[in-house]
Design a protein around this motif. Structure first.
Motif, PDB file in Angstrom:
ATOM      1  N   TYR A 120      34.537  54.119  64.111  1.00 46.88           N
ATOM      2  CA  TYR A 120      34.985  55.391  63.557  1.00 46.88           C
ATOM      3  C   TYR A 120      35.964  55.174  62.410  1.00 46.88           C
ATOM      4  O   TYR A 120      35.875  55.823  61.359  1.00 46.88           O
ATOM      5  CB  TYR A 120      35.645  56.262  64.630  1.00 46.88           C
ATOM      6  N   ASN A 121      36.928  54.272  62.606  1.00 42.85           N
ATOM      7  CA  ASN A 121      37.929  54.042  61.565  1.00 42.85           C
ATOM      8  C   ASN A 121      37.282  53.635  60.242  1.00 42.85           C
ATOM      9  O   ASN A 121      37.664  54.111  59.167  1.00 42.85           O
ATOM     10  CB  ASN A 121      38.915  52.958  62.008  1.00 42.85           C
ATOM     11  N   TRP A 122      36.294  52.752  60.322  1.00 43.40           N
ATOM     12  CA  TRP A 122      35.665  52.260  59.093  1.00 43.40           C
ATOM     13  C   TRP A 122      34.735  53.292  58.466  1.00 43.40           C
ATOM     14  O   TRP A 122      34.631  53.380  57.240  1.00 43.40           O
ATOM     15  CB  TRP A 122      34.927  50.952  59.376  1.00 43.40           C
ATOM     16  N   VAL A 129      31.748  50.957  45.776  1.00 41.28           N
ATOM     17  CA  VAL A 129      31.684  49.582  46.270  1.00 41.28           C
ATOM     18  C   VAL A 129      32.503  49.446  47.555  1.00 41.28           C
ATOM     19  O   VAL A 129      32.035  48.908  48.570  1.00 41.28           O
ATOM     20  CB  VAL A 129      32.171  48.590  45.199  1.00 41.28           C
ATOM     21  N   ARG A 130      33.723  49.937  47.510  1.00 42.94           N
ATOM     22  CA  ARG A 130      34.576  49.882  48.710  1.00 42.94           C
ATOM     23  C   ARG A 130      34.018  50.770  49.812  1.00 42.94           C
ATOM     24  O   ARG A 130      34.117  50.437  51.006  1.00 42.94           O
ATOM     25  CB  ARG A 130      36.008  50.277  48.353  1.00 42.94           C
ATOM     26  N   ALA A 131      33.420  51.903  49.440  1.00 39.19           N
ATOM     27  CA  ALA A 131      32.799  52.772  50.440  1.00 39.19           C
ATOM     28  C   ALA A 131      31.655  52.059  51.141  1.00 39.19           C
ATOM     29  O   ALA A 131      31.519  52.118  52.370  1.00 39.19           O
ATOM     30  CB  ALA A 131      32.314  54.058  49.782  1.00 39.19           C
ATOM     31  N   ALA A 132      30.814  51.379  50.383  1.00 38.23           N
ATOM     32  CA  ALA A 132      29.681  50.657  50.968  1.00 38.23           C
ATOM     33  C   ALA A 132      30.163  49.543  51.891  1.00 38.23           C
ATOM     34  O   ALA A 132      29.600  49.316  52.969  1.00 38.23           O
ATOM     35  CB  ALA A 132      28.795  50.098  49.865  1.00 38.23           C
ATOM     36  N   ALA A 133      31.235  48.842  51.478  1.00 39.12           N
ATOM     37  CA  ALA A 133      31.760  47.762  52.310  1.00 39.12           C
ATOM     38  C   ALA A 133      32.297  48.299  53.633  1.00 39.12           C
ATOM     39  O   ALA A 133      32.081  47.700  54.700  1.00 39.12           O
ATOM     40  CB  ALA A 133      32.862  47.027  51.550  1.00 39.12           C
ATOM     41  N   ALA A 134      32.987  49.429  53.583  1.00 34.66           N
ATOM     42  CA  ALA A 134      33.512  50.020  54.812  1.00 34.66           C
ATOM     43  C   ALA A 134      32.390  50.505  55.707  1.00 34.66           C
ATOM     44  O   ALA A 134      32.425  50.348  56.932  1.00 34.66           O
ATOM     45  CB  ALA A 134      34.455  51.182  54.461  1.00 34.66           C
ATOM     46  N   GLU A 138      29.355  49.306  55.830  1.00 32.34           N
ATOM     47  CA  GLU A 138      28.708  48.129  56.410  1.00 32.34           C
ATOM     48  C   GLU A 138      29.516  47.567  57.578  1.00 32.34           C
ATOM     49  O   GLU A 138      28.967  47.143  58.585  1.00 32.34           O
ATOM     50  CB  GLU A 138      28.528  47.057  55.329  1.00 32.34           C
ATOM     51  N   ARG A 139      30.809  47.610  57.424  1.00 35.53           N
ATOM     52  CA  ARG A 139      31.653  47.103  58.513  1.00 35.53           C
ATOM     53  C   ARG A 139      31.544  47.977  59.756  1.00 35.53           C
ATOM     54  O   ARG A 139      31.493  47.483  60.878  1.00 35.53           O
ATOM     55  CB  ARG A 139      33.119  47.034  58.045  1.00 35.53           C
ATOM     56  N   ALA A 140      31.498  49.293  59.543  1.00 40.09           N
ATOM     57  CA  ALA A 140      31.325  50.207  60.679  1.00 40.09           C
ATOM     58  C   ALA A 140      29.993  49.936  61.374  1.00 40.09           C
ATOM     59  O   ALA A 140      29.931  49.885  62.606  1.00 40.09           O
ATOM     60  CB  ALA A 140      31.397  51.654  60.196  1.00 40.09           C
TER      61      ALA A 140
END
Length: 464
Positions: free
Chosen positions: A433-435, A449-454, A456-458
């Motif tokens: 949820y946090n990511w 870019v940062r949105a996609a990385a977050a 992917e981490r979620a």
């Protein structure tokens, strides 16, 4: 005069009643539903048993049921009428004082007396259990830990109640942030008594707080027979199972659990179970999942209770149900009733819990449901570090913390959302949820870019 197995004298308690008392105490520590029957048997055998009346008085308040508390208060007042307390033991007089304070609404006064009891009589299991539950209901994590921890040294490891005390201690450790130690102590409790549902519950909390959702599911699956039936905690442990499943993105499974265990036609309708149902559906509400039919049934259940101002934590979950069902008038009526009561009432613990935390939370939930996200954030921000004072666990209160996150995102308050998510991610780096919320924030800020990385981490955490 008889004495319990730890040598505590028991006034007006015959041998038969004493046997029932020991059984009732065992049932209480292991959360068996039959505790209501066995505690009644104490007073049937010895109607003037002081400790029997103390036990039934605590049972009247521990469930946070207004009607049960009123019944227990009347019964206890009749018992105390004409009672010569000078003939009682100091321990029994302390129990009478604690029970009277709690029944009269002075929860914090009861907690202090129970604390004094535990210092003087550390092997008084009833005082330890009632005090532990008091600390949970008032959100006092340090006392939740230290009340039991301070007594453990005098308990023999082979005592049949040493295990459930470890389970209680594990929960206090977890709520205080000692997750690894809490898991260790909780597993030690279960090594003594595999069916210790509070010990199971304590370990489950440690997995939740560390983002070990799959481990939590495996843990519960391996012990299904120990926690999933014949327990006062069955519904609540299913709620934890559903939280794990929700983090893993399996919404269909979450709803299966909700319908089968949390709320259905045969549900008891008690507050502790209804608030679990509301807290789970509210998380889906924040995710914009349409559960209108389930909300309607749950709101009906809350409305049928006709609760007065008894426990602010329950009120917040009733408002969740009303807002989820779109019954804003009903939610507002509850708030206005509590406002009138808090303005006139004094001397009961729930007054401060309601005025200082409960009402701001309820108003914020209504504002959120009405899509006034800025107001919701403004109402929650001043109380977010004081939410514990109206009860519950970190896991339970997280529904409200997430509401603040969602309100800040939807109100486009990027600075606030960034701060809140930074706090959450550094505290709980493993939490899909946090990511996912972080990904939405980065999209608002124009950083794909940062949105996609977050994102992917979620996804990686949910599928791990």
């Amino acid at each position: 005069m008889t004495a319990d197995r730890h040598g505590h004298p028991m006034s007006e308690t015959g041998a038969e009643a004493l046997a029932h008392y020991e059984q009732a105490l065992d049932d209480l520590l292991f959360f068996r539903p039959r505790v209501a029957k066995t505690s009644k048997a104490v007073l049937t055998a010895s109607p003037r048993s002081v400790m029997g009346h103390a036990l039934t008085a605590y049972l009247g308040v521990l469930g946070t049921e207004e009607k049960d508390a009123a019944t227990a208060r009347d019964r206890f007042a009749r018992f105390r009428s004409g009672l010569d307390t000078g003939r009682l033991t100091p321990r029994e007089r302390m129990h009478l004082a604690a029970a009277t304070a709690w029944l009269d609404g002075d929860m914090h006064g009861a907690g202090r007396t129970l604390g004094d009891l535990t210092v003087a009589y550390p092997r008084d299991a009833l005082a330890l259990f009632a005090g532990h539950q008091h600390d949970f209901l008032t959100g006092d994590a340090q006392r939740l830990r230290d009340r039991v921890g301070g007594a453990l040294d005098v308990w023999d490891g082979d005592d049949p109640h040493h295990g459930p005390l470890l389970g209680m201690y594990a929960f206090g450790l977890e709520e205080s942030g000692h997750y690894e130690r809490a898991e260790e102590v909780g597993l030690a409790a279960l090594a003594q008594h595999p069916g210790d549902v509070w010990g199971i519950h304590s370990v489950v909390h440690t997995y939740e707080m560390r983002g070990r959702f799959t481990d939590g599911i495996r843990f519960l699956d391996a012990r299904t027979d120990d926690w999933s039936r014949d327990s006062l905690l069955t519904v609540h442990n299913w709620w934890h199972y559903a939280l794990y499943t929700l983090e893993l993105g399996a919404t269909d499974r979450v709803l299966e659990i909700y319908d089968a265990a949390l709320h259905h036609d045969a549900s008891a309708g008690v507050a502790m179970e209804l608030l679990d149902a509301a807290a789970l559906l509210w998380r889906l509400y924040l995710a914009q999942e349409d559960q209108s039919a389930r909300w309607a049934r749950l709101a009906d259940a809350w409305e049928n209770r006709q609760d007065g101002p008894h426990y602010a934590f329950n009120d917040a979950h009733a408002v969740m149900a009303y807002v989820g069902a779109g019954r804003f008038a009903q939610a507002q009526r509850l708030v206005e009733d509590r406002e009138r009561w808090a303005a006139a009432e004094s001397g009961v613990s729930n007054r401060a819990m309601t005025a200082e935390v409960g009402l701001p939370v309820c108003r914020a939930l209504i504002a959120y449901g009405q899509q006034d996200y800025g107001r919701a954030a403004d109402l929650l921000l001043p109380v977010r570090h004081r939410l514990h004072t109206f009860g519950g666990s970190h896991a339970q209160r997280d529904a409200i913390q997430r509401t603040l996150v969602e309100a800040s995102l939807r109100a486009h308050r990027a600075d606030l959302a960034r701060t809140l998510l930074s706090e959450r991610i550094h505290l709980r780096p493993v939490c899909p949820y946090n990511w996912s919320a972080k990904a939405r924030l980065e999209e608002q800020l124009g950083d794909p870019v940062r949105a996609a990385a977050a994102r992917e981490r979620a996804a990686a955490q949910a599928s791990a």
